[in-house]
Scaffold this motif. Structure first.
Motif, mmCIF file in Angstrom:
data_model
loop_
_atom_site.group_PDB
_atom_site.id
_atom_site.type_symbol
_atom_site.label_atom_id
_atom_site.label_comp_id
_atom_site.label_asym_id
_atom_site.label_seq_id
_atom_site.Cartn_x
_atom_site.Cartn_y
_atom_site.Cartn_z
ATOM 1 N N GLU A 274 0.168 50.925 -19.897
ATOM 2 C CA GLU A 274 0.655 52.127 -20.562
ATOM 3 C C GLU A 274 -0.459 52.832 -21.312
ATOM 4 O O GLU A 274 -0.550 54.063 -21.330
ATOM 5 C CB GLU A 274 1.800 51.759 -21.518
ATOM 6 C CG GLU A 274 3.113 51.411 -20.843
ATOM 7 C CD GLU A 274 3.698 52.583 -20.085
ATOM 8 O OE1 GLU A 274 3.419 53.760 -20.449
ATOM 9 O OE2 GLU A 274 4.438 52.358 -19.106
ATOM 10 N N GLN A 275 -1.304 52.037 -21.949
ATOM 11 C CA GLN A 275 -2.435 52.611 -22.692
ATOM 12 C C GLN A 275 -3.371 53.372 -21.751
ATOM 13 O O GLN A 275 -3.790 54.499 -22.031
ATOM 14 C CB GLN A 275 -3.184 51.494 -23.423
ATOM 15 C CG GLN A 275 -4.382 52.007 -24.210
ATOM 16 C CD GLN A 275 -5.180 50.858 -24.834
ATOM 17 O OE1 GLN A 275 -4.739 49.709 -24.866
ATOM 18 N NE2 GLN A 275 -6.358 51.187 -25.317
ATOM 19 N N ASN B 106 -1.834 56.680 -20.438
ATOM 20 C CA ASN B 106 -1.971 57.790 -21.383
ATOM 21 C C ASN B 106 -3.391 58.361 -21.364
ATOM 22 O O ASN B 106 -3.592 59.562 -21.509
ATOM 23 C CB ASN B 106 -1.604 57.330 -22.792
ATOM 24 C CG ASN B 106 -0.108 57.069 -22.924
ATOM 25 O OD1 ASN B 106 0.698 57.702 -22.252
ATOM 26 N ND2 ASN B 106 0.273 56.125 -23.795
ATOM 27 N N GLU B 107 -4.376 57.468 -21.213
ATOM 28 C CA GLU B 107 -5.778 57.920 -21.186
ATOM 29 C C GLU B 107 -6.044 58.810 -19.968
ATOM 30 O O GLU B 107 -6.615 59.904 -20.086
ATOM 31 C CB GLU B 107 -6.714 56.711 -21.150
ATOM 32 C CG GLU B 107 -6.858 55.984 -22.465
ATOM 33 C CD GLU B 107 -7.860 54.843 -22.383
ATOM 34 O OE1 GLU B 107 -8.684 54.852 -21.429
ATOM 35 O OE2 GLU B 107 -7.820 53.949 -23.235
ATOM 36 N N LYS C 17 -4.070 60.492 -18.083
ATOM 37 C CA LYS C 17 -3.331 61.755 -18.073
ATOM 38 C C LYS C 17 -4.044 62.828 -18.876
ATOM 39 O O LYS C 17 -3.867 64.024 -18.640
ATOM 40 C CB LYS C 17 -1.928 61.548 -18.625
ATOM 41 C CG LYS C 17 -0.987 60.829 -17.671
ATOM 42 C CD LYS C 17 0.396 60.649 -18.306
ATOM 43 C CE LYS C 17 1.355 59.938 -17.355
ATOM 44 N NZ LYS C 17 2.687 59.715 -17.969
ATOM 45 N N ASN C 18 -4.858 62.412 -19.839
ATOM 46 C CA ASN C 18 -5.549 63.366 -20.722
ATOM 47 C C ASN C 18 -7.057 63.437 -20.446
ATOM 48 O O ASN C 18 -7.811 63.929 -21.284
ATOM 49 C CB ASN C 18 -5.316 62.973 -22.179
ATOM 50 C CG ASN C 18 -3.847 63.040 -22.556
ATOM 51 O OD1 ASN C 18 -3.239 64.102 -22.487
ATOM 52 N ND2 ASN C 18 -3.267 61.908 -22.940
ATOM 53 N N THR D 64 -2.207 58.093 -10.569
ATOM 54 C CA THR D 64 -2.367 59.106 -11.616
ATOM 55 C C THR D 64 -3.842 59.381 -11.891
ATOM 56 O O THR D 64 -4.263 60.532 -12.041
ATOM 57 C CB THR D 64 -1.662 58.647 -12.912
ATOM 58 O OG1 THR D 64 -0.274 58.392 -12.637
ATOM 59 C CG2 THR D 64 -1.780 59.703 -13.997
#
Length: 355
Positions: free
Chosen positions: A8-9, A12-13, A15-16, A67
């Protein structure tokens, strides 16, 4: 569990993720997607996941990988679009301030195409061969004696030379007759019968070890023709050459055949045309003779036919060859051969109307 939290961490990385240039994008790819990247390292922890949880964890890892892949590709497209926009807006300070002129066909190309067109309408087809050739096709099969002067280094550019066996010599072809040899050796059966009549035209560049002057060059262009079949006569040759001369230089052109010698033809002749400047009356261009030489020709020597595997008792033929520079000089009255290879645009632009 720990592995899901880590996934999950990382999700998030990625995606940004952001980058300003191709180097930064490559660094992100190495960090996340390379063999030693963070996503690949998750596979080591995946081994320790209980069997009943492997499916769920595997799905999350695949989602993370896809992703990251999509995000990095999106960044690449963004950078490429920005670069294309800058290129469109950029001013090329090295560009000439004058309008860019369109090119034109070279005079030698114009004349070569015209020669090919004339003979094509008579039934000749194009044939081609290598410029770096062997002695067998350039000299031996063309009936040149082993001690013929043309084999000397003073006349021929040798790539490799074997003094004890001239057939192993590799050289820059000194005439396009080597193409004729290759055509003949592939157009017969084992008993010397032609699989079809041979009627070819062979244009190409040739090389000779000569000093570069206004009247000679170390490379130039030739067009040679060959016709072999049953009952081919010298009369056939004369009529073809007369038709060519009148197509190229005008309907009133006359021809004259003078006895000559070539190793690959017997009998041999050189052909003159009536001077198209003075109409045969005599002028400075034709040296007051009324005639201008344009090509060599003759009946194919029976030895050449036999050396190329064709039965000389059943078949006969004729051959001819001309220098394209010579024909171009006559047609456009260019006084210096060197002008054809100097790429002077002022000279080349004079032929725009001929295209």
């Amino acid at each position: 569990m720990m592995i899901l939290e880590k996934i999950e961490q990382l999700l998030n990385e990625v995606k940004n993720l952001d980058a300003q240039n191709a180097e930064e994008i490559e660094a992100l790819r190495l960090k996340y997607l390379s063999k030693k990247g963070e996503i690949n390292e998750l596979m080591a922890d995946f081994r320790n996941v209980p069997a009943e949880e492997k499916k769920a964890v595997g799905i999350k890892i695949n989602e993370l990988k896809q992703t990251a892949f999509d995000r990095i590709n999106a960044l690449k497209e963004k950078i490429e679009e920005q670069g294309a926009g800058k290129e469109e807006q950029a001013i090329d300070l090295t560009r000439t301030p004058y309008p860019i002129q369109l090119g034109t066909r070279h005079p030698l190309t114009i004349v070569t195409n015209e020669i090919i067109d004339i003979f094509s309408r008579m039934g000749f087809v194009l044939a081609d061969g290598p410029e770096v050739e062997d002695d067998l096709h350039v000299f031996t099969k063309m009936n040149f004696a082993a001690d013929h002067p043309a084999r000397d280094m003073q006349d021929t550019f040798f790539v490799s030379q074997h003094p004890n066996d001239v057939t192993k010599n590799i050289l820059l072809r000194s005439h396009t007759s080597s193409v004729q040899a290759r055509v003949m050796e592939h157009m017969h059966t084992e008993d010397g019968k032609l699989t079809a009549p041979i009627r070819v035209i062979c244009p190409g560049r040739v090389y000779r070890n000569e000093a570069i002057t206004a009247r000679a060059h170390c490379f130039f262009h030739q067009v040679e023709g060959l016709y072999i079949d049953k009952n081919v006569s010298f009369t056939d040759l004369k009529q073809v050459l007369l038709s060519f001369a009148r197509e190229m230089f005008g309907a009133d052109t006359r021809i004259r055949l003078r006895p000559s010698y070539f190793p690959f033809t017997e009998p041999s002749a050189e052909m003159d045309i009536s001077c198209f400047i003075c109409g045969g009356k005599g002028c400075g261009f034709c040296k007051h003779t009324g005639w201008v030489e344009i090509l060599g020709c003759g009946m194919v020597d029976p030895n050449v036919l036999e050396l190329c595997g064709i039965d000389s008792k059943e078949y006969s033929g004729y051959a001819f060859g001309m220098g394209v520079e010579r024909i171009t000089n006559l047609k456009y009255q260019v006084s210096d051969l060197r002008m054809f290879s100097e790429n002077d645009t002022r000279f080349l632009r004079e032929f725009e109307a001929a295209n």
